[in-house]
Every structure is written in C-alpha cells, then in structure tokens.
Motif scaffolding. Structure first.
Motif, short mmCIF file in Angstrom:
data_model
loop_
_atom_site.label_atom_id
_atom_site.label_comp_id
_atom_site.label_asym_id
_atom_site.label_seq_id
_atom_site.Cartn_x
_atom_site.Cartn_y
_atom_site.Cartn_z
N PRO A 1 0.94 -1.17 -0.04
CA PRO A 1 -0.22 -0.20 0.01
C PRO A 1 0.90 1.48 0.03
CG PRO A 1 0.06 -0.95 2.24
CD PRO A 1 1.02 -1.79 1.24
N TYR A 2 1.84 1.31 -0.99
CA TYR A 2 2.83 2.44 -0.99
C TYR A 2 3.86 2.67 0.11
CZ TYR A 2 -0.87 3.40 -4.70
OH TYR A 2 -1.42 3.37 -5.70
N PHE A 3 4.16 1.44 1.05
CA PHE A 3 5.03 1.62 2.12
C PHE A 3 6.25 2.37 1.67
CE2 PHE A 3 3.36 -2.52 3.82
CZ PHE A 3 2.48 -2.11 4.87
N ALA B 1 0.75 12.50 -6.74
CA ALA B 1 0.33 11.87 -5.55
C ALA B 1 -1.07 12.14 -5.15
CB ALA B 1 1.13 12.28 -4.21
N ASN B 2 -2.04 11.44 -4.56
CA ASN B 2 -3.29 11.56 -4.20
C ASN B 2 -4.29 11.26 -5.49
OD1 ASN B 2 -5.79 12.19 -2.62
ND2 ASN B 2 -4.29 12.95 -1.24
N ARG B 3 -5.45 11.67 -5.16
CA ARG B 3 -6.55 11.46 -6.18
C ARG B 3 -6.89 12.60 -7.30
NH1 ARG B 3 -7.78 9.29 -1.56
NH2 ARG B 3 -8.04 7.03 -1.52
N LEU C 1 -5.33 7.20 -8.65
CA LEU C 1 -4.73 7.36 -7.27
C LEU C 1 -3.05 7.21 -7.31
CD1 LEU C 1 -4.69 7.82 -4.15
CD2 LEU C 1 -5.01 5.48 -3.99
N HIS C 2 -2.47 8.24 -6.92
CA HIS C 2 -0.94 8.14 -6.83
C HIS C 2 -0.25 7.50 -8.00
CE1 HIS C 2 -1.37 8.80 -2.46
NE2 HIS C 2 -1.76 7.34 -2.32
N GLY C 3 -0.49 8.46 -9.25
CA GLY C 3 0.03 8.19 -10.52
C GLY C 3 -0.37 7.18 -11.51
N ASN D 1 6.00 11.43 -0.13
CA ASN D 1 6.65 10.27 0.35
C ASN D 1 5.61 9.70 0.97
OD1 ASN D 1 7.82 8.77 2.80
ND2 ASN D 1 9.16 8.61 1.05
N HIS D 2 5.33 8.41 1.01
CA HIS D 2 4.26 7.82 1.49
C HIS D 2 4.77 6.96 2.51
CE1 HIS D 2 0.22 6.00 1.51
NE2 HIS D 2 -0.22 6.80 0.53
N SER D 3 5.64 7.22 3.30
CA SER D 3 5.88 6.52 4.37
C SER D 3 4.78 6.25 5.72
CB SER D 3 7.23 7.12 5.44
OG SER D 3 8.33 6.86 4.81
N TYR E 1 -9.42 8.69 9.66
CA TYR E 1 -8.76 9.95 8.92
C TYR E 1 -8.13 9.66 7.57
CZ TYR E 1 -9.55 11.69 13.53
OH TYR E 1 -10.18 12.14 14.81
N ASP E 2 -8.38 10.45 6.53
CA ASP E 2 -7.84 10.04 5.42
C ASP E 2 -8.07 11.48 4.59
OD1 ASP E 2 -6.60 9.38 2.98
OD2 ASP E 2 -7.99 7.59 2.68
N HIS E 3 -7.56 12.64 5.25
CA HIS E 3 -8.03 13.80 4.67
C HIS E 3 -6.60 14.78 4.47
CE1 HIS E 3 -11.50 12.36 6.51
NE2 HIS E 3 -12.33 13.04 5.54
N ASN F 1 -6.09 3.20 7.52
CA ASN F 1 -7.58 2.56 7.46
C ASN F 1 -7.81 1.18 6.83
OD1 ASN F 1 -8.27 4.88 9.30
ND2 ASN F 1 -8.65 6.23 7.22
N PHE F 2 -6.92 1.23 6.12
CA PHE F 2 -7.13 -0.03 4.99
C PHE F 2 -6.08 -1.12 5.16
CE2 PHE F 2 -8.91 3.50 2.47
CZ PHE F 2 -10.21 3.58 2.77
N LEU F 3 -5.30 -0.68 6.23
CA LEU F 3 -4.38 -2.01 6.69
C LEU F 3 -5.07 -2.83 7.30
CD1 LEU F 3 -1.40 0.12 8.18
CD2 LEU F 3 -1.51 -1.00 6.15
N LEU G 1 2.00 11.02 6.65
CA LEU G 1 1.66 12.25 6.60
C LEU G 1 2.12 12.71 5.38
CD1 LEU G 1 2.32 13.48 10.62
CD2 LEU G 1 0.19 13.84 9.34
N GLU G 2 1.53 12.82 4.57
CA GLU G 2 2.08 13.17 3.13
C GLU G 2 1.71 14.61 2.74
OE1 GLU G 2 -0.55 10.14 0.75
OE2 GLU G 2 -1.11 9.45 2.88
N THR G 3 2.86 15.05 2.53
CA THR G 3 3.00 16.58 2.38
C THR G 3 2.82 16.88 0.98
OG1 THR G 3 5.17 16.60 1.99
CG2 THR G 3 4.45 17.23 4.04
#
Ligand code: BGC
Length: 383
Positions: A102-104, A112-114, A138-140, A210-212, A282-284, A325-327, A347-349
């Motif tokens: 999931p983009y670890f 990045a994002n939708r 999503l994500h490219g 970065n999707h850490s 939370y996914d906002h 939430n999707f793990l 925390l994806e800037t």
C-alpha cells in the motif's frame, strides 16, 4: 552515544594527538562519529540490480532507502532510553514490495493522491489517466513513481542520496517528458529532509510526496491510536464519498478532525461524522497554516510509550493525514509482522487532491522552462 567529562587540556591533547574523539563544548570528549554511507544490493527488477543506501548519522541513527520506488525501507531512531527502533512499516525483501504494497515508504507521483475520474484538462487538451481507485486515479496510476526504478547516487556531502527518474511523455497518461530528482538527506539532528525537483518539456501536472507509514512505537507491531497528533491547520478540504474534495475549504473547529490541540489519534476516530465515514477514519488533506512561502510546521506526532516524537515541516500547502484505515493484517512486514488495522499512519505533504480539476486550489501545472521545487523534513527527537 557515550561521552566522558574530562579537563579541557587533556581533551585537546587527545584530540590533536590521536585524531580520535572530538571535543565538545566545555571540553567534553565526544564519541567518534558513526557517520557513514553504505551501498549494497536489495534484489533486482527485470534483471536490473536495485541498490540500497544505508545512511548513518553521527549518533548511529540510520535510514535505508532503495532505488525501487525511492522507498524508505527502514528508519531507526532512539526512544527516550536511547534504544534504536525502526519507525516505518515495510518489507524485508524486494519481492514483497513488488507483489503487493500500500505504497509503504515510496515516492508517489507523478500525481500523488487522487484525480477525479482520472481526467483533467490543460490548455484545452483533455488527458485520460488509468482509473485505479474506485472511479478515480490514485498516486500516479497503475505503474506510478512508487513502482519504477530510480537511479541513486550519493550526494557530494556524503549525508544523502540523489534519486533520478525520467518519466516518458504519455507515461500513465500524463503529458510531457518529466525529469525528477528526489534527494534524501539524513542529518546529525535526526532529520530526514526530502528535496524534490522536476522539469518537463510539455505542460503537465505534478504532485510528489513520500508515502512512509510511521509507527513511533517500534516497527509497526502495535496500534498508532495512542499516538498524540497535532496538525497545524485551521482548515481542510472535505471530500465526497470517493475521497475527492468538494472544492470547499472548511473550518476544522468543532469537528473530530480538528488536531490543533494534541489529541490521541484514536480518541475521536469512531465518532459519527460523515467525513470519518467517507475516509473510513482519517484520510484527509489539511491546509497547513502558514505566514508565507517557505518551510512551515505541518504536524507533530508523539508516542507517549517510547517518547519518540516527529515533526513534519514542509514547503507544501497541504498534508494528507491517513490513519492506516485500509491496513487489515494481510501484509506480512519486516520480521514477519502482520500490519494490522491502523498500525501505521502517513503524513503526506502535498498540493491538494484533485487540484487539476479545482481552479481555486493552488495550481499543480508545470510548464516547460519552469522548475517544480519543494522540500519536506521529518524530524525525530524524544520527550
Ligand atoms: C490515500 C488513502 C489510500 C492510501 C494507500 C493514501 O494516500 O489517501 O486513501 O488508501 O494512500 O493507497
């Protein structure tokens, strides 16, 4: 880290004579630096060996990054007792990253994002992208920047690695040959700084992050619901049922999404609020409070158990807080750890989701002759 109090003169003599331990303020003899950069192999993709770069700073804290996806595969920082622990989720081998992630830890892009319904328009030309997340892109896309091999080269200063990837015109539906440089720098102050730079030969859109997934409690075995989150944002971009922004910039005050005061992630996550239903937690995208351009504090996260604390600073206008939430336990991570529901947070800037279709959001269009340039810092300490 060890140090020994000793008088100034003997310390000076020792330092000069042996070129060994250095002298700190007040003549305190400090440990020899553990700083180093090691390059090894982390499997291969299509016969192409993938390098792993291990950057150790002077106190022994270490970050490991691979060329596949520019993925941060581990990040070891001390807890309040000084014990090192890995604070990012990931896998032990490349095959697992290739098979299902999931983009670890990855660089996500070109966008990045939708992007709503996988379509956008620049200068009257409509572009179609692969749809891979409900009705959205999503994500490219199918093979985004998280699934390509970046070419890594240690930086001249020796405390970083520069990753380069050239995305062909039309790749995943995006216009323009896009050349990107992502530089990771690991400082002696336990800061992971990420500098992003891109240029294009046709007008395109860009949003790199970065999707850490972090878990400050050690390696992702436990829940992150007890971590205390502070987000420096008064407003956010509410979404529809497919997680696309409605276009509104809404106040956080009075909602369970308000993290202006440090609050445990789990405290309000199950509240009956439409936005929490839409995000399954939370996914906002939060609109970072800032006085002007430059670095601003986006968020601070603290794990009361280990004392580990992380600040996120960024030049970006937004940050996506995603609470894992999707793990659901099906990813078997490092050391055989199944990553359970909400065992990591991101925390994806970023620029705001779906900006290419939202004229009132800060623009994500990049034109020939311009340089996309942005930086984010993840800083670790204890309290
Ligand atoms: C998105 C989530 C998604 C996650 C993993 C986050 O950036 O906002 O909705 O599940 O990435 O794909």
């Amino acid at each position: 880290m060890w140090f020994r109090k000793s008088p100034v003169v003997p310390c000076l003599l020792l330092c000069v004579a042996l070129l060994g331990p250095s002298c700190g303020p007040g003549g305190v003899e400090e440990a020899p630096s553990m700083r180093g950069l090691e390059v090894s192999e982390f499997g291969s993709v299509d016969g192409h060996p993938v390098k792993l770069f291990a950057l150790t700073n002077d106190s022994g804290a270490e970050v490991r990054i691979i060329e596949y996806g520019g993925i941060v595969v581990s990040l070891s920082v001390p807890d309040r007792e000084g014990t090192m622990g890995d604070v990012v989720l990931g896998f032990d081998d490349l095959e697992s990253y290739i098979a299902d992630t999931p983009y670890f830890g990855a660089i996500t892009g070109r966008y990045a994002n939708r992007i709503a319904k996988g379509t956008f328009e620049i200068d009257g030309i409509v572009y179609e992208l692969p749809v891979n997340n409900g009705p959205n892109s999503l994500h490219g896309g199918i093979k985004g920047f998280d699934k390509v091999v970046w070419e890594g080269t240690p930086t001249e200063s020796g405390d970083g690695v520069d990753f380069v990837y050239v995305s062909a015109d039309g790749e995943e539906g995006y216009p323009g040959r896009l050349e990107s440089n992502v530089t990771y720098t690991w400082t002696d102050a336990n800061e992971l700084r990420i500098d992003y730079e891109s240029t294009t030969d046709k007008p395109t859109v860009i949003n790199l992050t970065n999707h850490s997934y972090f878990n400050l409690g050690d390696g992702g075995a436990g829940s992150i619901l007890g971590h205390e989150m502070t987000i420096n944002a008064d407003t956010y971009t509410p979404v529809d049922a497919t997680s696309i922004p409605t276009g509104e910039i809404a106040a956080l005050e009075g909602t369970p999404l308000d993290f202006r005061q440090a609050t445990a992630i789990g405290e309000r996550i199950e509240e009956d609020h439409q936005q929490l239903h839409f995000g399954a937690g939370y996914d906002h995208n939060y609109v970072v409070n800032r006085d002007g351009p430059g670095m601003a504090l986006a968020a601070t996260v603290h794990d009361p158990g280990t004392g580990r604390t992380m600040d996120v600073l960024t030049e970006e206008p937004g940050v996506q807080f995603y609470s894992g939430n999707f793990l659901d336990g099906h990813h078997i991570g490092k050391g055989g750890t199944p990553y359970q529901h909400r065992s990591g947070f991101c925390l994806e800037t970023q620029h705001y989701p779906d900006s290419p279709n939202q004229p009132d959001f800060p623009t994500t269009v990049l034109r020939p002759g311009e340089t996309y340039s942005t930086a984010t810092v993840y800083k670790f300490y204890t309290r």
